[in-house]
Each structure stands twice: as structure tokens, then as C-alpha cells.
Enzyme design. Structure first.
Site, mmCIF file in Angstrom:
data_model
loop_
_atom_site.group_PDB
_atom_site.id
_atom_site.type_symbol
_atom_site.label_atom_id
_atom_site.label_comp_id
_atom_site.label_asym_id
_atom_site.label_seq_id
_atom_site.Cartn_x
_atom_site.Cartn_y
_atom_site.Cartn_z
ATOM 1 N N ASP A 130 12.659 68.325 -11.072
ATOM 2 C CA ASP A 130 12.121 69.102 -12.189
ATOM 3 C C ASP A 130 11.837 70.534 -11.763
ATOM 4 O OD1 ASP A 130 11.991 67.145 -14.229
ATOM 5 O OD2 ASP A 130 10.287 66.222 -13.189
ATOM 6 N N ARG A 154 5.413 61.762 -9.196
ATOM 7 C CA ARG A 154 4.298 62.567 -9.686
ATOM 8 C C ARG A 154 3.296 61.715 -10.455
ATOM 9 N NH1 ARG A 154 7.221 67.283 -12.789
ATOM 10 N NH2 ARG A 154 5.104 67.508 -13.594
ATOM 11 N N TYR A 213 10.623 61.106 -0.810
ATOM 12 C CA TYR A 213 9.905 62.302 -1.246
ATOM 13 C C TYR A 213 8.602 62.406 -0.457
ATOM 14 C CZ TYR A 213 12.679 62.752 -5.593
ATOM 15 O OH TYR A 213 13.682 62.926 -6.497
ATOM 16 N N ARG A 255 17.729 64.323 -8.961
ATOM 17 C CA ARG A 255 17.446 65.414 -9.880
ATOM 18 C C ARG A 255 16.022 65.830 -9.619
ATOM 19 N NH1 ARG A 255 20.103 64.377 -15.634
ATOM 20 N NH2 ARG A 255 22.242 64.394 -14.923
#
Lengths: 248, 248
Positions: free
Chosen positions: A52, A198, A111, A50
Site C-alpha cells: 500500500d 497492519r 514482513y 503488493r
């Protein structure tokens, strides 16, 4: 019924994120709507991760089930035609077994987080990187990052909205390197908590700025307390890079 | 009066080009307006090159003359503050002698042209590269490009609106290489005609697609006739890369 695995690239800027929401455009809705236009069916899209609002993907893996007889190449072409002008593109499409699942079969996610580390504002990279104007020490960030690698309780680096059953995760890799004006942070794990990348990047940036000692990152982790977090980095620097599966 | 040399980066997408025009926003106007806000003066911006609507710059060199006493770093910070939210950034600023001229002192210009060579539409690279869906042969393009290197009459590769006194130019370098899904074309010369880089790239793309033989590029050059042009590549793939000066 045929199950198709899609590899999807998108610019997350105009979306509320990948997963369908009640309010605002999402990547899932864009792809599901395109698939409906192609097939007349109402397939549901499942994805490896998922993301953001504002987070990008270079190669998100997804799947959907379609009754209509269609070749993978024709499906990807038709989806791309209907996805315009949304910044979402199907860059790969293949038939997979019915028990292959984009989310549950996925063995690893990667990522990359991109920081533009320079004084001047961003132009061509606006919404494509986090702009940090003060100089960052990438080597100190990399050293601090190693305290996070391994099996840990990542409560400190987890969003209050995280729905995962447990905050314990194994982080396989967290590498920080400088390339010219850019700092690139690559993270790999079987799975991540909500906001984990993050939160780790934001906290490492404080080490890079010299505001935190290298040891403080490990201390924040050990605290297992969200209030020990340094900073949550903004979404525009984050890219979903890769999902890996048993057959890879 | 102090002469300041600026190094400027911009995303050309929202602009009608660099040089001031009667209609539509330009990079020159954006910088001149910012300089007016900083100084109360009406300085005129001179630049190493002119760029068309949609063409980008990674490091355009410019100059302007200012009466107000101001340090270069303060000037660049103030210009950048007033340039927001336009995608133009001053990434370098220094005092130069009064006889230094961004355009007339410039000894060489370099451009890079970026082609995204893949089937799927562009998302993150929209307006940042020319999308060519069919496979390009970069080696054939590079070989064909070598016919253009040297001193030639470039009439074939010159816009009808070109204001240069002569179509004869010396092209120092024209290199084509593949990097993954991208084809990168680098061009270097003392100066270029209007549309020269885009015309050369567009014509080389026909070789890359197999529609033109390698020798046809040299034949089109020898024709010295605009109607012999293969194709003018679109602006969004073109970046002004570098200007060089005697002191470099």
C-alpha cells in the site's frame, strides 16, 4: 527474451503503492519507465507482493522480460541510473528461467513492522515507523500474537477491498520483541490478505496498551468479522522484508 | 529563573546547522522560537556542540533559562508541540543547577559516522548515511585510524573556518567497524575542531578504498597542513551521539 529477477528496495512514502494505478506515482511505474528508457521495450513488472501507499520494502522480489541483450549487472546499473531521484533501488539482479515467476513461484513472504514507542515525536524516523507515545507491553503482545499463528479464517484482519479468493490463510510466525525504544513485529506466511499485517499489528497494540486482554485477540479472530478488528496500524511502520522461492 | 537541560534529537537535513545564523533555518532558532511560544520569554539556547548543515543528532545536550514556573515534563511536551512539523524533538528535559552549562560543563563528546557501502543508490537511508559505492576495507580503516588517537596537532583535519584557539586536541577513541553493508566510525574526545570528524572519516575512506596506504594517515597528521587532507566526508553521515558531564 530473457527473464530477470530483481531485488528491489524502496521508500514507500512518495508512492501510491507498488502496483501500477491510474492516479499517482507507483513503484511499478517507476521501474517500468526506467526499463523502457534502458531497452526501448515496454516490459511489465511482476512482484512477490503488493504494498500500500507508504509501505516500504527492504528486499521485494520482482521480475520482467527483456528482449535486448544485456548483462544483469549492466541492467541493474542502468535501471538505478534512470530511477533517480525516485527512492527506489535495484539491489540485486539475475537471470532466471522463463518459468520462474516473482509472484506465483514465491513460497513465502516475510514482513517486519516497526513501532517507535516513546513519548517524543519522531525526527530521523519520521515516515519510517509508527509512533506510539504510550508504553507498550511487548511480552503481552507476543503472547496474544500466538493465537493468530496457524491455519485460520482471517476475515477479521482483512481489508474490505481484499481480492483474495479465500480468507483462510496459514500464518507461520508472528513474533513481537522490544529493542530499546522500538517494538519489532515479524510476520511470515506463504501469503497474506490485504491489510492483514497492519490489522494484526494494530490489534496487538491494543493488548500492548492494556486496552485489550490477551485472550481478546483470539476471540476477535474467531469472530471472523471485520467489525471485531481492534485497529489497522498505519502504513509507515511496515516493511516487506523477504520473499522465498524453491531454489533458496 | 530555572535552568533546564534538554536532550535533543534532530534530522539535520532541512537545517543550516544547529547554531543560529542570519540566513536559513537552524535547530537553535526552532527551539528558541518554540520556547518563546511556550513562555513568552526570549531564552537563548546553549548546546554541547555545533553541527553543520545536514548533520544529525541522536542526543545533543542543550540548556536554556526560563522565568516561568513549569515542570520539566510539561516544558518538553509544550516544546515538542510547537516544534512540529520541524524534525526536532526534545527527548529529555530536567532541571539543572544554575552553574551547569551545556557547552562549558561538557567533559566529552561522541559522534558516529555512518557509511552505506554498497553499489545501489540509497532509498530509505537517503540523507542518513554517506553512500560509498566501491568496497571499503573496514579493518584497514580501523588500523589507520589508530594513528590519530592521542594528543596531536589536528591542523590537517581542521576546517579553514575553525574558530578554536588551538589545533591541538586529544582524541580518545576512533573505532571503525563493519556491520553488513554499513561502516560505522565512532569518535570520542573532550572536544573536536570544526570538520574534524568528517575530515578524519573522508581521509580514512581513501585507505578503505586502497588509494592511500595505512601509514599515510599518520603522515598527513604529522604534516599539520590542511592541504595534506585526503577528503572531507559529506555531512549526511554524521550524527552527534552523546555528551558527557561530571555528574554522569
Amino acid at each position: 527474451m530473457t527473464r530477470f529477477a530483481l531485488t528491489v528496495e524502496f521508500d514507500g512514502t512518495p508512492f501510491m503503492g507498488l502496483q501500477r494505478q491510474d492516479h499517482g506515482p507507483t513503484v511499478q511505474q517507476a521501474i517500468e519507465d526506467a526499463a523502457h528508457k534502458v531497452t526501448g521495450e515496454h516490459p511489465i513488472l511482476f512482484s512477490a507482493g503488493r504494498t500500500d501507499s507508504g509501505v516500504h520494502a527492504l528486499a521485494m522480489r520482482c521480475h520482467l522480460d527483456i528482449e535486448k541483450q544485456i548483462e544483469p549487472f549492466r541492467l541493474s546499473e542502468a535501471l538505478n541510473a534512470h530511477l533517480r531521484p525516485d527512492p527506489v533501488a535495484v539491489i540485486g539482479c539475475e537471470v532466471v528461467p522463463d518459468d520462474w515467476h516473482a509472484r506465483f513461484s514465491c513460497l513465502g513472504r516475510a514482513y517486519v513492522y516497526r513501532i517507535a514507542n516513546r513519548r517524543a515525536p519522531l525526527t530521523l524516523e519520521k515516515n519510517r515507523a509508527w509512533h506510539v507515545a504510550r508504553p507498550l507491553d511487548a511480552e503481552a503482545m507476543h503472547e496474544a500474537a500466538q493465537a493468530l499463528v496457524g491455519l485460520h479464517d482471517f476475515t477479521t484482519f482483512r481489508s474490505a477491498h481484499c481480492q483474495a479468493a479465500s480468507p483462510v490463510k496459514s500464518l507461520d510466525r508472528l513474533d513481537v520483541r522490544r529493542e530499546g525504544d522500538h517494538i519489532l513485529i515479524e510476520a511470515e506466511a506463504r501469503s497474506f490478505l490485504h491489510h492483514q499485517v497492519r490489522s494484526m499489528v494494530g490489534t496487538l497494540s491494543l493488548v500492548g496498551l492494556g486496552q485489550w486482554r490477551i485472550e481478546q485477540v483470539g476471540e476477535a479472530l474467531a469472530a471472523a468479522d471485520r467489525s471485531a478488528l481492534g485497529l489497522n496500524a498505519p502504513p509507515e511502520g511496515l516493511y516487506f522484508l523477504r520473499a522465498s522461492y524453491p531454489e533458496d
